[in-house]
Write an enzyme that holds these catalytic residues in place. Structure first.
Site, PDB file in Angstrom:
ATOM      1  N   ASP A 181       3.872   7.351  -1.624  1.00  0.00           N
ATOM      2  CA  ASP A 181       3.027   6.637  -0.661  1.00  0.00           C
ATOM      3  C   ASP A 181       3.462   6.939   0.771  1.00  0.00           C
ATOM      4  O   ASP A 181       2.629   7.154   1.668  1.00  0.00           O
ATOM      5  CB  ASP A 181       3.136   5.127  -0.948  1.00  0.00           C
ATOM      6  CG  ASP A 181       1.989   4.319  -0.370  1.00  0.00           C
ATOM      7  OD1 ASP A 181       1.304   4.808   0.539  1.00  0.00           O
ATOM      8  OD2 ASP A 181       1.796   3.181  -0.819  1.00  0.00           O
TER       9      ASP A 181
ATOM     10  N   HIS B 104       1.800  -4.583  -4.753  1.00  0.00           N
ATOM     11  CA  HIS B 104       1.999  -3.467  -3.813  1.00  0.00           C
ATOM     12  C   HIS B 104       1.474  -3.942  -2.463  1.00  0.00           C
ATOM     13  O   HIS B 104       0.273  -3.957  -2.227  1.00  0.00           O
ATOM     14  CB  HIS B 104       1.233  -2.244  -4.326  1.00  0.00           C
ATOM     15  CG  HIS B 104       1.325  -1.037  -3.441  1.00  0.00           C
ATOM     16  ND1 HIS B 104       2.041   0.081  -3.789  1.00  0.00           N
ATOM     17  CD2 HIS B 104       0.798  -0.769  -2.229  1.00  0.00           C
ATOM     18  CE1 HIS B 104       1.939   0.990  -2.823  1.00  0.00           C
ATOM     19  NE2 HIS B 104       1.178   0.490  -1.857  1.00  0.00           N
TER      20      HIS B 104
ATOM     21  N   CYS C 159      -2.356   4.666   3.628  1.00  0.00           N
ATOM     22  CA  CYS C 159      -3.365   5.371   2.850  1.00  0.00           C
ATOM     23  C   CYS C 159      -4.156   6.264   3.791  1.00  0.00           C
ATOM     24  O   CYS C 159      -4.804   5.767   4.704  1.00  0.00           O
ATOM     25  CB  CYS C 159      -4.289   4.381   2.155  1.00  0.00           C
ATOM     26  SG  CYS C 159      -5.645   5.196   1.302  1.00  0.00           S
TER      27      CYS C 159
HETATM   28 ZN    ZN Z   1       0.981   1.555  -0.159  1.00  0.00          ZN
END
Ligand code: ZN
Length: 321
Positions: free
Chosen positions: A15, A208, A241
């Protein structure tokens, strides 16, 4: 194997690295992952099996997996967006695959170019592939944009819970909820994880959380109160993201570990060794900001770990060792 109260799942190598433009050279990744493991981290999402043209930062994931699975007691995870990725991950030797499925239709189309129901159908095929090729490999889904979406705005809670139920029915082992775009608040986190557990029971998985608005730890604590025991976080708060504009900053692993240890909940992680892993991260990415309050402030005077250990700096001076 010793079990701990809290499972901190480090997602920085996936990530974190996918959200920055700098490509971390493979040897640095392997060193960083080794340092995380030495600090006691027992679950790491090490990369993603996506085309290198989409995410060149993660093009070396198969090589990273081969290193990570050599580390004793480490659960090695990789993110896979489709059947091809699942096959590659299984062939590389991962212990678990994690599949992102969006609760927001707009995010699903933008991020994965598929509707939610098309994703559920594909997840079903990925479960079938796992059952055939590697029944020991775990299949998880992280429901992204579960708490809101920068494209769509509000994501109805019923949509999230119904999607989770469909995924459980499709054979997924564990389904967690992701605040992909940093929009969650603790009351919402409590409501959604409670409903999730009511509907899918023991298949309810990880939280998350992102720290976009400073609520990352508060949201983790809310999830903890609802029985969540696995938390995704990223060293130095790296991450976000790339397909959800403005969504940056995973919960900082260092701060999350400090919170749980200070609460008396054993993470199995040594904070001082975690700072060595942070040094390895900083050495590899000297121009990227690394976040975290605990690394700045240090441990509190009189701090002891949940298992009763004193930090080495203090126990060392007491024992002249
Ligand atoms: Zn994340």
């Amino acid at each position: 194997m010793k079990s701990f109260n809290v499972n901190i799942s480090e997602v920085g190598p996936r990530d974190g690295l996918q959200s920055i433009h700098t490509i971390m050279p493979t040897p640095y990744k392997l060193l960083w992952i080794s340092r995380l493991h030495e600090a006691g981290v027992r679950e790491i999402e090490v990369g993603s099996f996506v085309p290198a043209s989409l995410l060149p930062q993660l093009a070396d994931t198969a090589e990273v997996v081969r290193h990570a699975i050599s580390l004793n007691g480490l659960t090695v995870m990789a993110l896979v967006p489709n059947l091809k990725g699942a096959q590659a991950a299984i062939e590389a030797g991962v212990h678990r695959i994690t599949i992102p499925v969006s609760a927001s239709e707009a995010h699903s189309l933008a991020n994965l170019r598929r509707t939610r129901q098309a994703m559920v159908a594909q997840v079903r095929e990925m479960v079938a592939l796992r059952n055939t090729l590697a029944p020991h490999v775990g299949v998880e889904v992280g429901v992204s944009t579960a708490f809101g979406c920068t494209l769509q705005g509000l994501v109805p809670e019923d949509d999230v819970v119904r999607l989770a139920a469909d995924l459980a029915e499709a054979g997924v082992d564990e389904i967690g909820l992701s605040d992909t775009t940093g929009m969650a608040n603790p009351a919402q986190v409590r409501r959604l994880f409670r409903q999730l557990r009511e509907v899918i029971g023991a298949k309810a998985g990880a939280a998350h959380m992102h720290n976009t608005r400073g609520l990352g730890l508060a949201n983790c604590l809310a999830a903890w109160d609802e029985g969540v025991r696995t938390f995704d976080s990223s060293m130095g708060g790296l991450g976000g993201c790339p397909f959800a504009p403005g969504a940056s900053g995973n919960v900082v692993t260092e701060d999350l570990v400090f919170m749980f240890e200070a609460m008396g909940q054993d993470t199995g992680i040594d904070l001082e060794k975690l700072l060595l892993a942070r040094e390895a991260l900083h050495a590899a990415l000297p121009n990227e900001p690394v976040y975290g309050m605990t690394p700045e402030a240090g441990l509190t005077k009189g701090f002891v770990y949940a298992d009763g250990r004193a930090p080495r700096a203090l126990s060392g001076s007491a024992s002249h060792g």
